[in-house]
Write a protein that holds these residues in place. Structure first.
Motif, PDB file in Angstrom:
ATOM      1  N   LEU A   5       4.513  -4.129 -13.549  1.00  0.00           N
ATOM      2  CA  LEU A   5       4.768  -5.474 -13.025  1.00  0.00           C
ATOM      3  C   LEU A   5       3.491  -6.309 -12.911  1.00  0.00           C
ATOM      4  CD1 LEU A   5       7.438  -4.658 -10.307  1.00  0.00           C
ATOM      5  CD2 LEU A   5       7.799  -5.577 -12.610  1.00  0.00           C
ATOM      6  N   GLY A   6       2.340  -5.722 -13.242  1.00  0.00           N
ATOM      7  CA  GLY A   6       1.099  -6.486 -13.297  1.00  0.00           C
ATOM      8  C   GLY A   6       0.239  -6.479 -12.053  1.00  0.00           C
ATOM      9  N   HIS A   7       0.534  -5.609 -11.089  1.00  0.00           N
ATOM     10  CA  HIS A   7      -0.287  -5.536  -9.875  1.00  0.00           C
ATOM     11  C   HIS A   7      -1.699  -5.050 -10.197  1.00  0.00           C
ATOM     12  CE1 HIS A   7       3.727  -5.509  -8.101  1.00  0.00           C
ATOM     13  NE2 HIS A   7       3.195  -5.719  -6.920  1.00  0.00           N
ATOM     14  N   THR A   8      -2.654  -5.505  -9.389  1.00  0.00           N
ATOM     15  CA  THR A   8      -4.025  -5.000  -9.438  1.00  0.00           C
ATOM     16  C   THR A   8      -4.134  -3.895  -8.387  1.00  0.00           C
ATOM     17  OG1 THR A   8      -4.851  -7.158 -10.125  1.00  0.00           O
ATOM     18  CG2 THR A   8      -6.457  -5.610  -9.199  1.00  0.00           C
ATOM     19  N   GLU A   9      -4.731  -2.772  -8.780  1.00  0.00           N
ATOM     20  CA  GLU A   9      -4.784  -1.578  -7.934  1.00  0.00           C
ATOM     21  C   GLU A   9      -6.183  -1.366  -7.369  1.00  0.00           C
ATOM     22  OE1 GLU A   9      -3.860   3.209  -8.537  1.00  0.00           O
ATOM     23  OE2 GLU A   9      -3.927   1.871 -10.274  1.00  0.00           O
ATOM     24  N   TYR A  10      -6.235  -1.039  -6.082  1.00  0.00           N
ATOM     25  CA  TYR A  10      -7.478  -0.675  -5.405  1.00  0.00           C
ATOM     26  C   TYR A  10      -7.245   0.676  -4.738  1.00  0.00           C
ATOM     27  CZ  TYR A  10      -8.253  -5.658  -5.998  1.00  0.00           C
ATOM     28  OH  TYR A  10      -8.381  -6.911  -6.538  1.00  0.00           O
ATOM     29  N   VAL A  11      -8.175   1.596  -4.883  1.00  0.00           N
ATOM     30  CA  VAL A  11      -8.022   2.931  -4.303  1.00  0.00           C
ATOM     31  C   VAL A  11      -9.031   3.087  -3.164  1.00  0.00           C
ATOM     32  CG1 VAL A  11      -8.129   5.413  -4.733  1.00  0.00           C
ATOM     33  CG2 VAL A  11      -7.232   3.868  -6.502  1.00  0.00           C
ATOM     34  N   ILE A  12      -8.512   3.462  -2.006  1.00  0.00           N
ATOM     35  CA  ILE A  12      -9.348   3.676  -0.833  1.00  0.00           C
ATOM     36  C   ILE A  12      -9.255   5.165  -0.492  1.00  0.00           C
ATOM     37  CG2 ILE A  12      -9.788   2.996   1.552  1.00  0.00           C
ATOM     38  CD1 ILE A  12      -8.070   0.411   0.797  1.00  0.00           C
ATOM     39  N   GLY A  35       0.834  -1.189   0.000  1.00  0.00           N
ATOM     40  CA  GLY A  35       0.000   0.000   0.000  1.00  0.00           C
ATOM     41  C   GLY A  35       0.866   1.235   0.000  1.00  0.00           C
ATOM     42  N   ASN A  36       0.398   2.284  -0.679  1.00  0.00           N
ATOM     43  CA  ASN A  36       1.184   3.515  -0.700  1.00  0.00           C
ATOM     44  C   ASN A  36       0.301   4.720  -0.984  1.00  0.00           C
ATOM     45  OD1 ASN A  36       1.113   3.652  -3.698  1.00  0.00           O
ATOM     46  ND2 ASN A  36       2.312   1.795  -3.478  1.00  0.00           N
ATOM     47  N   SER A  37       0.911   5.869  -0.854  1.00  0.00           N
ATOM     48  CA  SER A  37       0.224   7.142  -1.037  1.00  0.00           C
ATOM     49  C   SER A  37      -0.228   7.325  -2.477  1.00  0.00           C
ATOM     50  CB  SER A  37       1.171   8.281  -0.657  1.00  0.00           C
ATOM     51  OG  SER A  37       0.674   9.512  -1.134  1.00  0.00           O
ATOM     52  N   GLY A  38      -1.403   7.915  -2.638  1.00  0.00           N
ATOM     53  CA  GLY A  38      -1.895   8.249  -3.964  1.00  0.00           C
ATOM     54  C   GLY A  38      -1.001   9.235  -4.682  1.00  0.00           C
ATOM     55  N   GLU A  39      -0.095   9.872  -3.953  1.00  0.00           N
ATOM     56  CA  GLU A  39       0.806  10.862  -4.555  1.00  0.00           C
ATOM     57  C   GLU A  39       2.079  10.232  -5.127  1.00  0.00           C
ATOM     58  OE1 GLU A  39       1.284  13.368  -1.150  1.00  0.00           O
ATOM     59  OE2 GLU A  39      -0.637  14.378  -1.461  1.00  0.00           O
ATOM     60  N   ASN A  40       2.285   8.936  -4.898  1.00  0.00           N
ATOM     61  CA  ASN A  40       3.523   8.268  -5.318  1.00  0.00           C
ATOM     62  C   ASN A  40       3.389   7.725  -6.750  1.00  0.00           C
ATOM     63  OD1 ASN A  40       5.945   6.903  -5.467  1.00  0.00           O
ATOM     64  ND2 ASN A  40       5.770   6.038  -3.410  1.00  0.00           N
ATOM     65  N   LYS A  41       3.287   8.631  -7.709  1.00  0.00           N
ATOM     66  CA  LYS A  41       3.008   8.258  -9.105  1.00  0.00           C
ATOM     67  C   LYS A  41       4.116   7.415  -9.733  1.00  0.00           C
ATOM     68  CE  LYS A  41      -0.790  10.675  -9.035  1.00  0.00           C
ATOM     69  NZ  LYS A  41      -1.991  10.010  -8.586  1.00  0.00           N
ATOM     70  N   GLY A  42       5.372   7.670  -9.372  1.00  0.00           N
ATOM     71  CA  GLY A  42       6.472   6.888  -9.927  1.00  0.00           C
ATOM     72  C   GLY A  42       6.368   5.419  -9.548  1.00  0.00           C
ATOM     73  N   LEU A  43       6.083   5.152  -8.275  1.00  0.00           N
ATOM     74  CA  LEU A  43       5.934   3.773  -7.835  1.00  0.00           C
ATOM     75  C   LEU A  43       4.708   3.136  -8.472  1.00  0.00           C
ATOM     76  CD1 LEU A  43       6.853   1.383  -6.167  1.00  0.00           C
ATOM     77  CD2 LEU A  43       5.572   2.335  -4.238  1.00  0.00           C
ATOM     78  N   HIS A  44       3.641   3.899  -8.617  1.00  0.00           N
ATOM     79  CA  HIS A  44       2.431   3.351  -9.234  1.00  0.00           C
ATOM     80  C   HIS A  44       2.740   2.848 -10.645  1.00  0.00           C
ATOM     81  CE1 HIS A  44      -0.328   6.033  -6.530  1.00  0.00           C
ATOM     82  NE2 HIS A  44       0.441   5.216  -5.845  1.00  0.00           N
ATOM     83  N   LEU A  76      -5.260   6.039  -0.307  1.00  0.00           N
ATOM     84  CA  LEU A  76      -4.389   4.874  -0.195  1.00  0.00           C
ATOM     85  C   LEU A  76      -4.565   4.053  -1.465  1.00  0.00           C
ATOM     86  CD1 LEU A  76      -2.709   2.632   1.273  1.00  0.00           C
ATOM     87  CD2 LEU A  76      -4.880   1.816   2.210  1.00  0.00           C
ATOM     88  N   HIS A  77      -3.453   3.720  -2.099  1.00  0.00           N
ATOM     89  CA  HIS A  77      -3.490   2.806  -3.236  1.00  0.00           C
ATOM     90  C   HIS A  77      -2.966   1.470  -2.722  1.00  0.00           C
ATOM     91  CE1 HIS A  77      -4.121   5.655  -6.723  1.00  0.00           C
ATOM     92  NE2 HIS A  77      -4.183   6.404  -5.620  1.00  0.00           N
ATOM     93  N   PHE A  78      -3.829   0.459  -2.755  1.00  0.00           N
ATOM     94  CA  PHE A  78      -3.492  -0.875  -2.277  1.00  0.00           C
ATOM     95  C   PHE A  78      -3.353  -1.775  -3.498  1.00  0.00           C
ATOM     96  CE2 PHE A  78      -4.350  -5.044  -0.387  1.00  0.00           C
ATOM     97  CZ  PHE A  78      -3.495  -4.999   0.702  1.00  0.00           C
ATOM     98  N   TRP A  79      -2.289  -2.553  -3.525  1.00  0.00           N
ATOM     99  CA  TRP A  79      -1.945  -3.340  -4.711  1.00  0.00           C
ATOM    100  C   TRP A  79      -1.799  -4.809  -4.354  1.00  0.00           C
ATOM    101  CZ3 TRP A  79      -1.007  -0.310  -9.156  1.00  0.00           C
ATOM    102  CH2 TRP A  79      -0.858   1.062  -8.919  1.00  0.00           C
TER     103      TRP A  79
END
Length: 159
Positions: free
Chosen positions: A116-123, A101-110, A133-136
């Motif tokens: 890499l194929g992660h599925t993203e969920y936004v809370i 999980g990481n900050s919605g502001e961390n666009k580079g990591l997103h 929170l972006h949970f992957w």
């Protein structure tokens, strides 16, 4: 020519405490070992720490683990490093799914996690006041099917 080194350590060691504090300081601005029961990997480039990863909340019966990390230099995100981190979780300890999980502001990591194929969920608002929170999630099968990971596996096997 750069020299990348990896410092793996487990809870209770001075190295683990140092990596955990480094990640906490660069993630949250708090100099604390907030992951006392975990495994860590520090990424060192030419003798300087540039990234750190903490593998925590491991649930063997469920086959899941969460990872957290921080970086001060984008050069950590090369194939060999990605392979080592994910191979530890999927091959080393046999997880079927990994989460982060990481900050919605961390666009580079997103962008990296999407590649890499992660599925993203936004809370909404769950990271901080007004910050999502972006949970992957990433399954072993999704990891194995990803072209970046297939190339990294060939590198790791010396092919």
């Amino acid at each position: 020519h750069m020299t990348m080194q990896y410092l793996w350590s487990k809870s209770g060691s001075a190295d683990h405490d140092a990596v955990s504090r480094w990640v906490s300081r660069h993630s949250f601005g708090v100099d604390d070992n907030v992951w006392p029961d975990s495994t860590s990997c520090g990424v060192i480039l030419d003798g300087k720490p540039i990234a750190g990863f903490i593998f925590h909340d491991y649930k063997p019966a469920a086959g899941t683990i969460q990872f957290s990390g921080a970086a001060t230099d984008k050069r950590w995100s090369v194939g060999p490093t990605l392979h080592l981190l994910y191979s530890y979780m999927f091959d080393g300890i046999g997880c079927r799914m990994v989460t982060t999980g990481n900050s919605g502001e961390n666009k580079g990591l997103h962008a990296i996690l999407r590649r890499l194929g992660h599925t993203e969920y936004v809370i909404k608002g769950a990271w901080a006041e007004g910050v999502d929170l972006h949970f992957w999630t990433l399954t072993r099968d999704e990891w194995a099917a990803n072209g970046i990971m297939r190339r990294s596996r060939k590198w790791a096997e010396g092919n």
